[in-house]
Design an enzyme around this catalytic site. Structure first.
Site, PDB file in Angstrom:
ATOM      1  N   CYS A 139      -6.618  88.393   3.379  1.00  0.00           N
ATOM      2  CA  CYS A 139      -6.666  87.651   4.634  1.00  0.00           C
ATOM      3  C   CYS A 139      -7.645  88.319   5.593  1.00  0.00           C
ATOM      4  CB  CYS A 139      -5.292  87.587   5.292  1.00  0.00           C
ATOM      5  SG  CYS A 139      -5.370  86.698   6.865  1.00  0.00           S
ATOM      6  N   ASN A 170      -9.794  83.440  -1.439  1.00  0.00           N
ATOM      7  CA  ASN A 170      -9.354  83.297  -0.067  1.00  0.00           C
ATOM      8  C   ASN A 170     -10.591  82.910   0.751  1.00  0.00           C
ATOM      9  OD1 ASN A 170      -7.906  83.552   2.419  1.00  0.00           O
ATOM     10  ND2 ASN A 170      -6.558  85.045   1.435  1.00  0.00           N
ATOM     11  N   ASN A 184      -1.226  88.438  -1.008  1.00  0.00           N
ATOM     12  CA  ASN A 184      -2.409  88.171  -0.193  1.00  0.00           C
ATOM     13  C   ASN A 184      -3.029  89.496   0.250  1.00  0.00           C
ATOM     14  OD1 ASN A 184      -4.295  87.402   1.685  1.00  0.00           O
ATOM     15  ND2 ASN A 184      -2.867  86.362   3.061  1.00  0.00           N
ATOM     16  N   GLY A 209     -12.129  74.658  -1.511  1.00  0.00           N
ATOM     17  CA  GLY A 209     -12.817  73.395  -1.273  1.00  0.00           C
ATOM     18  C   GLY A 209     -12.510  72.285  -2.251  1.00  0.00           C
ATOM     19  N   ILE A 212      -5.695  82.159  12.047  1.00  0.00           N
ATOM     20  CA  ILE A 212      -4.288  81.972  12.398  1.00  0.00           C
ATOM     21  C   ILE A 212      -3.652  83.342  12.639  1.00  0.00           C
ATOM     22  CG2 ILE A 212      -2.099  80.928  11.679  1.00  0.00           C
ATOM     23  CD1 ILE A 212      -4.415  78.893  11.857  1.00  0.00           C
ATOM     24  N   GLY A 213      -4.066  84.313  11.842  1.00  0.00           N
ATOM     25  CA  GLY A 213      -3.513  85.655  12.029  1.00  0.00           C
ATOM     26  C   GLY A 213      -2.114  85.808  11.444  1.00  0.00           C
ATOM     27  N   LEU A 214      -1.886  85.090  10.348  1.00  0.00           N
ATOM     28  CA  LEU A 214      -0.620  85.231   9.611  1.00  0.00           C
ATOM     29  C   LEU A 214       0.631  85.009  10.464  1.00  0.00           C
ATOM     30  CD1 LEU A 214      -1.349  88.288   7.263  1.00  0.00           C
ATOM     31  CD2 LEU A 214      -1.676  85.845   6.810  1.00  0.00           C
TER      32      LEU A 214
HETATM   33  C1  LIG Z   1      -5.430  77.222   8.259  1.00  0.00           C
HETATM   34  C2  LIG Z   1      -5.412  78.117   7.063  1.00  0.00           C
HETATM   35  C3  LIG Z   1      -4.420  79.079   6.930  1.00  0.00           C
HETATM   36  C4  LIG Z   1      -4.392  79.911   5.831  1.00  0.00           C
HETATM   37  N1  LIG Z   1      -3.395  80.840   5.715  1.00  0.00           N
HETATM   38  C5  LIG Z   1      -3.320  81.618   4.609  1.00  0.00           C
HETATM   39  C6  LIG Z   1      -2.258  82.529   4.428  1.00  0.00           C
HETATM   40  O1  LIG Z   1      -1.372  82.636   5.255  1.00  0.00           O
HETATM   41  N2  LIG Z   1      -2.243  83.297   3.305  1.00  0.00           N
HETATM   42  C7  LIG Z   1      -3.204  83.192   2.339  1.00  0.00           C
HETATM   43  O2  LIG Z   1      -3.143  83.885   1.333  1.00  0.00           O
HETATM   44  N3  LIG Z   1      -4.223  82.303   2.475  1.00  0.00           N
HETATM   45  C8  LIG Z   1      -4.303  81.528   3.578  1.00  0.00           C
HETATM   46  N4  LIG Z   1      -5.335  80.615   3.706  1.00  0.00           N
HETATM   47  C9  LIG Z   1      -6.362  80.523   2.652  1.00  0.00           C
HETATM   48  C10 LIG Z   1      -6.080  79.357   1.691  1.00  0.00           C
HETATM   49  O3  LIG Z   1      -4.884  79.552   1.011  1.00  0.00           O
HETATM   50  C11 LIG Z   1      -7.233  79.209   0.684  1.00  0.00           C
HETATM   51  O4  LIG Z   1      -7.344  80.393  -0.079  1.00  0.00           O
HETATM   52  C12 LIG Z   1      -8.562  78.941   1.364  1.00  0.00           C
HETATM   53  O5  LIG Z   1      -8.398  78.098   2.462  1.00  0.00           O
HETATM   54  C13 LIG Z   1      -9.600  78.326   0.432  1.00  0.00           C
HETATM   55  O6  LIG Z   1      -9.171  77.096  -0.077  1.00  0.00           O
HETATM   56  P1  LIG Z   1      -9.586  75.668   0.581  1.00  0.00           P
HETATM   57  O7  LIG Z   1     -11.073  75.687   0.720  1.00  0.00           O
HETATM   58  O8  LIG Z   1      -9.092  74.643  -0.392  1.00  0.00           O
HETATM   59  O9  LIG Z   1      -8.905  75.594   1.882  1.00  0.00           O
HETATM   60  C14 LIG Z   1      -5.377  79.786   4.818  1.00  0.00           C
HETATM   61  C15 LIG Z   1      -6.353  78.811   4.949  1.00  0.00           C
HETATM   62  C16 LIG Z   1      -6.386  77.965   6.044  1.00  0.00           C
HETATM   63  C17 LIG Z   1      -7.468  76.931   6.137  1.00  0.00           C
END
Ligand SMILES: Cc1cc2nc3c(=O)[nH]c(=O)nc-3n(C[C@H](O)[C@H](O)[C@H](O)COP(=O)(O)O)c2cc1C
Ligand SMILES: Cc1cc2nc3c(=O)[nH]c(=O)nc-3n(C[C@H](O)[C@H](O)[C@H](O)COP(=O)(O)OP(=O)(O)OC[C@H]3O[C@@H](n4cnc5c(N)ncnc54)[C@H](O)[C@@H]3O)c2cc1C
Ligand SMILES: Cc1cc2nc3c(=O)[nH]c(=O)nc-3n(C[C@H](O)[C@H](O)[C@H](O)COP(=O)(O)OP(=O)(O)OC[C@H]3O[C@@H](n4cnc5c(N)ncnc54)[C@H](O)[C@@H]3O)c2cc1C
Ligand SMILES: Cc1cc2nc3c(=O)[nH]c(=O)nc-3n(C[C@H](O)[C@H](O)[C@H](O)COP(=O)(O)O)c2cc1C
Ligand code: FES
Ligand code: FES
Lengths: 264, 299, 299, 264
Positions: free
Chosen positions: C126, C188, C123, C240, C67-69
């Site tokens: 990222c 992350n 964060n 996950g 996404i690139g924040l």
């Molecule tokens: C689409 C998407 C956007 C994310 N954006 C951010 C973000 O802006 N900042 C951040 O700290 N983590 C971000 N993450 C990471 C999640 O917060 C999380 O740490 C990571 O997806 C692992 O958890 P999950 O397997 O339950 O998704 C993003 C993850 C996904 C899938």
């Protein structure tokens, strides 16, 4: 020798609350399988679940070129298996492992099955009958009446059949190991022990109890074990069980082991 | 015919260490001579009993293993496994693992005497042993030590098998290259854990194990790409390869060959099917040789 | 009521940054006040356009995102997102990301003035931005710098969100603790790549992205366990989580709370369902409080 | 407002080589959906594939409280969808996104569908007919005859209907953009352009061609875009498309955009 084959599904029948019987066509497997062997079944063509599921051969019909599996739905894999429809094909690897052994000196066979453990004992009973000249006792235990499987099948094949349920809802109340003790105390007398083989399959705790009973009395005892498996063919060493000779594979060295060999 | 780090391969699809035994177990299912080559289960100097069961647990699109390098040791390997491999027409690459640098060197030295052995894959990345194993492969300095010692001990092609459990794969890749590795293979498994919520214990016999299978493929592709841009020696891609398309992803990322691991458990025909799928892709796209794909990823 | 690092949570199930927007998007589907808390999408000082599409690709039991924040920057956040969060009864934890240490500090300082903000998740992990991002979180020294600067800039509870793309998670965990973090959240996403074999390009707009979802859970559980034994501050487990059973795995491994990420996309009711499943487990096992599970893994 | 609902599957019919039509029951969705909106469907209860699949609303039957989806089997997700059986339940999220807009000043509507792109144009045609007072032209293109969908449906709803196939196996040979050019050159004259809206859905290349034609002639043009999606509700920013105002989400700001807005 084993094969990986797309076997046609000839029948799939629910035979209990979460129990199913699956009939598959395979010339190779039906011809080559021995009682105590198993097949490793691919339940999904994708990656979830990833691994195959090992299931014992429950009936081996050489004339029909078919074999049957009897299984319980426990999780995702067996759930998917239960949804396989008649007429479709199932990817099966088998026959695998080392099955039950027969010693012509042993004139008495005691089959001890707990829960799903009866599955591989049925083709064993069939084989013993074919070999002939043996007294066959079939002991089966289950949680309750609805979990007691293939009672009538065993009645046909065994000289004597006794069943027990944990809750007493059918047959005797108690464990199948109690039935074994009874049999060894009352029917199969001590002087018969040297001619006797106990064949057991079921949960680990039950197998351990049966093995102890057998070892104390120096009765020959073969147990069929289970372990989580990946390859099913002896390549990954994933299904190790500790024996007096170090780790052995359940999928290739077993699943049937001499009870004496196992480090319980 | 494909040449990789001086090893003449039948084709670029090999089987990964620990997932194909010493070959024999799969001989029932297909003609092993159709493989690109066989990488054996890790061999250690002395026999290793391995880890307590359960040794495997399934996870989403993957599995964790903790075999613990169970094997009968070098002597038994030479006596029982090697003769079978000698009868095959494809190259046998022996994967070695040691507790010390000296053990690695000794293994390499002794294996070099066997003409059946066409290459040595150095496992410095096994997460499932207490001593040695991964410890060597997560640090560039110890990577250099081990690979350097193996290099001195043998004239056979040396393949350094790297661990993905590092911050920067290019550092260990360069360390392997600079200490004389002829090729690099990656990835080994990712350290992972699964807990049984009923018993509150690990779902494998040891606390942690190694994650393999399709789940880790995107991590492996990334690391192969990173490593391929850091070193000049060829790279063998490993990690969750199940289809020809997966293998091609690795080629594009920079791999010169691939090893098929966990997929062998799912489909005994996996390596040959993958090869056929690669060839079908080449034919469809009128590409004369798969090596045109190597590193052809467009940034 | 659960207290974590001084933040009063409704319950231990939060939603992970970037997977729940600023909350509004999911208000259609359930009462947000039933969540343990909301962690916002990362906020940066200046607006960020984000990365070119495609930004997501599915992989086996997982997905890669890049996404690139993308966000509208702090000012717009305070004006448009925060008022919505202010109306909720659950704590809003704002996730911040910067290109420089100063940006992190400035974000923390300005957010501390808002009484709606109950905590700051930093964060430093990222993988999808060129500057800053993960670079801070894979090195213990820069981790210390960022967390130290944020610590000085705010009296709010500070949660350091760590990267799994490291050789040794205990080093960054300890760095975060020693520089004043009140809690750690991990993991992350894992740096990953997928290549389209037809176009030979990355299947996402940038070369690499972050792998999330069930595929990485075994890696996350392992890292939470390792980190929990290295630090005394509480840990929030992420990676996950799809079911209550998954969450309990993280508790047993040492997490004091969990964040649900990718699962939100699959099932809008995921966090509440997971909470209900945790409670059913507690009831079945006659455990009076979920905190009895924290770190109760048996070695 | 959207809902996540377990919708009953009322019908699933194969309507072409790899095309299927699925009828689902939902009071909420059928009541609230607008043409151009979509639903996000969970095709598997496990983790593979992990994400939902976005599919346009193809028919919205408010009286029956049902809606229909028209889809093509492309990969694992739609393959699983095509195996969903009548009577079962499907986990559906919807209605999602921002649909087609209607300007009472625009008395001429030209619907341009390429391949599966016809799917959301059908409820649009229905709506235009209901709104009344408009001339509706329906142009549809496809690879070949077998891929041409809902021709008769459009014939009923549109004042005029023209079809083209790439290989000329049905209708005219050529692209649907050729049909549009023809229409704009011969039927809808330049003086009508200010009262005209072009509604287009199909592959990106086709949409770009249509948008160019419209923009050159300053004809109002709405396009329905596709992008890989995760959440479908605007939360993940995964489905970004570049517009004159920066990245927007296809799932929430779209899928229908003014063609002028898009950075093609
Ligand atoms: C689409 C998407 C956007 C994310 N954006 C951010 C973000 O802006 N900042 C951040 O700290 N983590 C971000 N993450 C990471 C999640 O917060 C999380 O740490 C990571 O997806 C692992 O958890 P999950 O397997 O339950 O998704 C993003 C993850 C996904 C899938
Ligand atoms: C050689 C061999 C022969 C077998 N023969 C049969 C057979 O004839 N019929 C049959 O029904 N099963 C048999 N099994 C067991 C069968 O393989 C498992 O039940 C099956 O793999 C479970 O898969 P699943 O995906 O449904 O469950 P999973 O999702 O893998 O597990 C679901 C739950 O069941 C538990 N579980 C998994 N395997 C077992 C097991 N073996 N025993 C007890 N609990 C377990 C798990 O711990 C978990 O709690 C055999 C196993 C082996 C090794
Ligand atoms: C807002 C929206 C509305 C949609 N409406 C419909 C509809 O009404 N009917 C319909 O059939 N489809 C529709 N789609 C497309 C549909 O979502 C995809 O075809 C579907 O997700 C593919 O899933 P899969 O798992 O079968 O294929 P995957 O395994 O994801 O992909 C298989 C192959 O198809 C390609 N592919 C995937 N998605 C698309 C796509 N959108 N266009 C072209 N190629 C693609 C992949 O690149 C891959 O090569 C819509 C998409 C969006 C975003
Ligand atoms: C059961 C099992 C045993 C393994 N044993 C070894 C081993 O002995 N030596 C080694 O270098 N790698 C070993 N590996 C790692 C594989 O060779 C391979 O690097 C890894 O599994 C990733 O590939 P995959 O995802 O295709 O399985 C083993 C993997 C598995 C699954
Ligand atoms: S399952 Fe692989 S060796 Fe037994
Ligand atoms: S799919 Fe998540 S914002 Fe569009």
């Amino acid at each position: 020798m084993a094969t990986q084959e797309q076997c046609q599904v000839l029948d799939q029948t629910q035979v209990g609350p979460r129990y199913f019987k699956l009939t598959l066509k395979s010339l190779y497997i039906s011809t080559n399988a021995e009682p105590g062997q198993f097949v490793n079944v691919r339940v999904d063509s994708g990656t979830e679940p990833l691994l195959r599921r090992p299931i014992s051969l429950h009936k081996i019909n050489r004339e029909d070129q078919t074999f049957e599996l009897l299984y319980e739905v426990l999780g995702q894999g067996t759930e998917l298996l239960s949804k396989v429809i008649i007429g479709s094909k199932l990817d099966v690897l088998g026959p695998l492992g080392s099955g039950f052994k027969f010693d012509p000196e042993k004139k008495i066979a005691i089959l001890v099955g707990g829960g799903m453990g009866v599955a591989p004992l049925l083709p064993l009973a069939q084989q013993l009958k074919t070999l002939g000249g043996r007294a066959v006792y079939a002991l089966a235990g289950a949680r309750d009446k609805s979990c007691l499987l293939c009672e009538t099948d065993f009645a046909e094949l065994a000289n004597e059949k006794v069943v027990a349920t944990d809750d007493g809802s059918h047959g005797r109340r108690g464990y199948v190991s109690d039935l074994l003790l009874d049999l060894l105390n009352n029917t199969v007398e001590a002087r018969h022990y040297p001619q006797t083989t106990i064949y057991a399959c079921g949960p680990k705790g039950m197998l351990k109890a049966v093995a102890e009973i057998a070892l104390q009395r120096q009765i020959d005892c073969q147990v069929s074990l289970e372990e989580k498996m990946a390859c099913g063919v002896g390549a990954c060493l994933g299904c190790a069980v500790m024996t007096t000779g170090g780790y052995k594979t359940v999928c290739k060295d077993g699943p049937v082991f001499n009870a004496r060999e196992i480090s319980w | 015919m494909v040449e990789l780090a001086g090893i003449k391969l039948n084709n670029p699809v090999l089987v990964a260490s620990g997932t194909f035994g010493y070959g024999k177990e799969y001989a029932d299912f297909f003609d092993l001579n159709k493989l690109g080559g066989i990488i054996t289960k890790s061999v250690t100097l002395m026999a290793k009993e391995g880890n307590p069961p359960p040794r495997i647990v399934e996870t989403p699109s993957g599995m964790i293993n903790s075999i613990g390098l169970q094997n009968e040791g070098l002597e038994a390997f030479l006596k029982t496994a090697l003769p079978f491999l000698a009868k095959l027409e494809i190259p046998a690459i022996v994967n070695i693992a040691g507790d010390t640098v000296d053990e690695y060197a000794e293994l390499a030295k002794q294996l070099s005497k066997e003409k059946t052995v066409k290459g040595i894959e150095v496992n410095i990345s096994c997460p499932n042993v207490k001593k040695g194993g991964m410890a060597f492969g997560i640090d560039p300095a110890t990577t250099k030590e081990v690979i350097g010692a193996v290099r001195k001990a043998t004239t056979l092609p040396v393949i350094a098998k790297l661990s993905p459990n590092v911050t920067d794969i290019t550092l260990t890749a360069k360390a392997a290259e600079s200490s004389g590795a002829n090729a690099i293979s990656l990835i080994n498994t990712v350290v992972a854990m699964a807990i049984d919520i009923e018993t509150r214990r690990s779902r494998i016999g040891r606390k942690t194990g190694g994650l393999s299978g399709p789940a880790i493929r995107p991590i492996a592709v990334r690391m192969v790409h990173e490593a391929s841009r850091a070193v000049k020696i060829p790279i063998i891609g490993i990690g969750g390869i199940v289809t020809g398309s997966d293998a091609i992803e690795f080629f594009l990322a920079g791999a010169s060959a691939v090893e098929v691991g966990t997929a062998n458990f799912v489909d005994t025909a996996a390596p040959l099917r993958i090869l056929a799928e690669i060839n079908a892709y080449l034919a469809k796209h009128e590409i004369s040789d798969y090596d045109e794909l190597i590193g052809a990823f467009k940034e």
